[in-house]
Design a protein around this motif. Structure first.
Motif, PDB file in Angstrom:
ATOM      1  N   GLY A  43       0.809  -1.216   0.000  1.00 20.04           N
ATOM      2  CA  GLY A  43       0.000   0.000   0.000  1.00 20.04           C
ATOM      3  C   GLY A  43       0.843   1.266   0.000  1.00 20.04           C
ATOM      4  N   PHE A  44       2.182   1.144  -0.114  1.00 18.06           N
ATOM      5  CA  PHE A  44       3.061   2.305  -0.101  1.00 18.06           C
ATOM      6  C   PHE A  44       3.392   2.787  -1.511  1.00 18.06           C
ATOM      7  CE2 PHE A  44       4.273   0.415   4.112  1.00 18.06           C
ATOM      8  CZ  PHE A  44       3.779   1.449   4.891  1.00 18.06           C
ATOM      9  N   LEU A  45       3.768   4.065  -1.625  1.00 19.21           N
ATOM     10  CA  LEU A  45       4.055   4.695  -2.914  1.00 19.21           C
ATOM     11  C   LEU A  45       5.464   4.408  -3.418  1.00 19.21           C
ATOM     12  CD1 LEU A  45       2.517   8.209  -2.178  1.00 19.21           C
ATOM     13  CD2 LEU A  45       1.587   6.448  -3.693  1.00 19.21           C
ATOM     14  N   ASP A  46       5.601   4.442  -4.747  1.00 15.50           N
ATOM     15  CA  ASP A  46       6.873   4.188  -5.415  1.00 15.50           C
ATOM     16  C   ASP A  46       6.885   5.001  -6.701  1.00 15.50           C
ATOM     17  OD1 ASP A  46       9.007   2.858  -6.886  1.00 15.50           O
ATOM     18  OD2 ASP A  46       8.713   1.133  -5.576  1.00 15.50           O
ATOM     19  N   ASP A  47       7.985   5.701  -6.989  1.00 12.05           N
ATOM     20  CA  ASP A  47       8.075   6.419  -8.264  1.00 12.05           C
ATOM     21  C   ASP A  47       8.478   5.425  -9.348  1.00 12.05           C
ATOM     22  OD1 ASP A  47      10.675   6.257  -7.095  1.00 12.05           O
ATOM     23  OD2 ASP A  47      11.382   7.928  -8.305  1.00 12.05           O
ATOM     24  N   GLN A  48       7.788   5.486 -10.471  1.00 16.64           N
ATOM     25  CA  GLN A  48       7.988   4.522 -11.555  1.00 16.64           C
ATOM     26  C   GLN A  48       8.027   5.241 -12.898  1.00 16.64           C
ATOM     27  OE1 GLN A  48       8.242   1.000 -11.456  1.00 16.64           O
ATOM     28  NE2 GLN A  48       8.505   1.291  -9.259  1.00 16.64           N
ATOM     29  N   PRO A  49       8.710   4.656 -13.903  1.00 11.52           N
ATOM     30  CA  PRO A  49       8.690   5.234 -15.250  1.00 11.52           C
ATOM     31  C   PRO A  49       7.260   5.210 -15.806  1.00 11.52           C
ATOM     32  CG  PRO A  49      10.434   3.573 -15.042  1.00 11.52           C
ATOM     33  CD  PRO A  49       9.575   3.477 -13.818  1.00 11.52           C
ATOM     34  N   CYS A  50       6.803   6.329 -16.340  1.00 10.92           N
ATOM     35  CA  CYS A  50       5.407   6.482 -16.778  1.00 10.92           C
ATOM     36  C   CYS A  50       5.005   5.521 -17.901  1.00 10.92           C
ATOM     37  CB  CYS A  50       5.147   7.921 -17.223  1.00 10.92           C
ATOM     38  SG  CYS A  50       5.456   9.129 -15.919  1.00 10.92           S
ATOM     39  N   GLU A  51       5.988   5.040 -18.665  1.00 15.60           N
ATOM     40  CA  GLU A  51       5.644   4.155 -19.784  1.00 15.60           C
ATOM     41  C   GLU A  51       5.501   2.691 -19.358  1.00 15.60           C
ATOM     42  OE1 GLU A  51       9.999   4.795 -19.410  1.00 15.60           O
ATOM     43  OE2 GLU A  51       8.330   6.173 -19.635  1.00 15.60           O
ATOM     44  N   THR A  52       5.871   2.367 -18.117  1.00 20.65           N
ATOM     45  CA  THR A  52       5.706   1.002 -17.625  1.00 20.65           C
ATOM     46  C   THR A  52       4.217   0.662 -17.605  1.00 20.65           C
ATOM     47  OG1 THR A  52       7.628   1.345 -16.208  1.00 20.65           O
ATOM     48  CG2 THR A  52       6.273  -0.569 -15.727  1.00 20.65           C
ATOM     49  N   GLN A  53       3.889  -0.581 -17.890  1.00 22.27           N
ATOM     50  CA  GLN A  53       2.484  -0.977 -17.909  1.00 22.27           C
ATOM     51  C   GLN A  53       2.115  -1.710 -16.627  1.00 22.27           C
ATOM     52  OE1 GLN A  53       1.407  -2.895 -21.596  1.00 22.27           O
ATOM     53  NE2 GLN A  53       1.467  -0.923 -22.623  1.00 22.27           N
ATOM     54  N   TYR A  54       1.111  -1.171 -15.942  1.00 21.61           N
ATOM     55  CA  TYR A  54       0.612  -1.747 -14.696  1.00 21.61           C
ATOM     56  C   TYR A  54      -0.904  -1.797 -14.742  1.00 21.61           C
ATOM     57  CZ  TYR A  54       5.182  -0.790 -12.546  1.00 21.61           C
ATOM     58  OH  TYR A  54       6.514  -0.749 -12.239  1.00 21.61           O
ATOM     59  N   ASN A  55      -1.454  -2.567 -13.813  1.00 24.25           N
ATOM     60  CA  ASN A  55      -2.890  -2.482 -13.571  1.00 24.25           C
ATOM     61  C   ASN A  55      -3.157  -1.084 -13.012  1.00 24.25           C
ATOM     62  OD1 ASN A  55      -2.425  -5.717 -12.849  1.00 24.25           O
ATOM     63  ND2 ASN A  55      -4.322  -5.253 -13.925  1.00 24.25           N
ATOM     64  N   TYR A  56      -4.422  -0.742 -12.903  1.00 22.96           N
ATOM     65  CA  TYR A  56      -4.758   0.595 -12.431  1.00 22.96           C
ATOM     66  C   TYR A  56      -6.065   0.567 -11.660  1.00 22.96           C
ATOM     67  CZ  TYR A  56      -7.653   0.332 -16.620  1.00 22.96           C
ATOM     68  OH  TYR A  56      -8.537  -0.078 -17.581  1.00 22.96           O
ATOM     69  N   VAL A  57      -6.278   1.606 -10.872  1.00 21.39           N
ATOM     70  CA  VAL A  57      -7.498   1.762 -10.088  1.00 21.39           C
ATOM     71  C   VAL A  57      -8.083   3.117 -10.441  1.00 21.39           C
ATOM     72  CG1 VAL A  57      -8.471   1.950  -7.763  1.00 21.39           C
ATOM     73  CG2 VAL A  57      -6.655   0.281  -8.216  1.00 21.39           C
ATOM     74  N   CYS A  58      -9.356   3.129 -10.790  1.00 22.96           N
ATOM     75  CA  CYS A  58     -10.071   4.379 -11.073  1.00 22.96           C
ATOM     76  C   CYS A  58     -10.920   4.737  -9.854  1.00 22.96           C
ATOM     77  CB  CYS A  58     -10.988   4.232 -12.281  1.00 22.96           C
ATOM     78  SG  CYS A  58     -10.171   3.624 -13.767  1.00 22.96           S
ATOM     79  N   LYS A  59     -11.250   6.002  -9.755  1.00 18.08           N
ATOM     80  CA  LYS A  59     -12.003   6.493  -8.607  1.00 18.08           C
ATOM     81  C   LYS A  59     -12.983   7.567  -9.087  1.00 18.08           C
ATOM     82  CE  LYS A  59     -10.969   8.898  -4.256  1.00 18.08           C
ATOM     83  NZ  LYS A  59      -9.889   9.319  -3.367  1.00 18.08           N
ATOM     84  N   THR A  60     -14.158   7.574  -8.509  1.00 17.07           N
ATOM     85  CA  THR A  60     -15.150   8.607  -8.819  1.00 17.07           C
ATOM     86  C   THR A  60     -16.143   8.692  -7.663  1.00 17.07           C
ATOM     87  OG1 THR A  60     -16.606   9.450 -10.556  1.00 17.07           O
ATOM     88  CG2 THR A  60     -16.798   7.101 -10.049  1.00 17.07           C
ATOM     89  N   LYS A  61     -16.945   9.744  -7.691  1.00 15.38           N
ATOM     90  CA  LYS A  61     -18.044   9.880  -6.734  1.00 15.38           C
ATOM     91  C   LYS A  61     -19.200   9.020  -7.224  1.00 15.38           C
ATOM     92  CE  LYS A  61     -17.122  12.866  -3.410  1.00 15.38           C
ATOM     93  NZ  LYS A  61     -17.268  12.466  -2.018  1.00 15.38           N
ATOM     94  N   PRO A  62     -20.012   8.464  -6.299  1.00 10.59           N
ATOM     95  CA  PRO A  62     -21.157   7.643  -6.737  1.00 10.59           C
ATOM     96  C   PRO A  62     -22.165   8.480  -7.531  1.00 10.59           C
ATOM     97  CG  PRO A  62     -20.872   7.530  -4.336  1.00 10.59           C
ATOM     98  CD  PRO A  62     -19.882   8.511  -4.862  1.00 10.59           C
TER      99      PRO A  62
END
Length: 180
Positions: free
Chosen positions: A161-180
């Motif tokens: 659950g901790f942050l890490d700086d990564q190269p922007c072009e690396t491909q990872y899963n992602y989490v989106c967030k919005t208000k209901p």
């Protein structure tokens, strides 16, 4: 691809690649030939209680809705931002410190194929921020030894659950967030 649980990462100390198994903790310098490969686990169903007032495929918590990309849906940072926009949200940014830990716990059962997931965080003019209209970047919870200057986009290490700086072009899963 690598068997499930393995990540290939460049190690500047040895000027070569290492392979890390995030499930067992094993580290090696040669590619793994054992372990499960295949397409990964089946999607975990979201209960009506977890979905709350969010649309189908999203989870409700902390007055927000969260969408976790499918096991095989990996994107660059900009690709993840675009995918979230298409989904009607934006890339994850923490309103509360404990949101990353909620996601870590959720990802333990959902399973993603990468060991990081993208956040909306980026470095601009030498300073980290979450983007326009979001809380100030304050009191970040960094992984040990981070940020190490390896990239200008922020990802969350899914196992802690901790942050890490990564190269922007690396491909990872992602989490989106919005208000209901």
């Amino acid at each position: 691809g690598l068997p499930y649980g393995w990540e290939k990462k460049f190690d500047g100390k040895i000027n070569g690649f290492i392979y890390i198994n995030h499930v067992t903790g094993e580290t090696r310098t040669s590619p793994p030939t054992h372990g499960s490969s295949g397409t990964g686990p089946a999607p975990v169903q979201i209960s009506a209680r977890e979905q709350g007032s969010c649309k189908s495929g999203w989870r409700y918590a902390f007055n927000f809705c969260y969408y976790i990309s499918a096991f095989t849906d990996i994107q660059s940072h900009s690709g993840a931002q675009a995918a979230c926009k298409t989904q009607g949200g934006e890339l994850f940014w923490p309103q509360f410190v404990f949101e990353s830990f909620f996601l870590k716990k959720t990802l333990n059962k959902v399973k993603i194929s990468t060991h990081f997931f993208w956040t909306n965080g980026e470095k601009h003019s030498g300073k980290w921020d979450w983007g326009t209209g979001h809380p100030a970047f304050s009191n970040p919870k960094w992984s040990a030894g981070q940020p190490d200057g390896s990239g200008t986009c922020l990802a969350v290490y899914a196992h802690t659950g901790f942050l890490d700086d990564q190269p922007c072009e690396t491909q990872y899963n992602y989490v989106c967030k919005t208000k209901p």
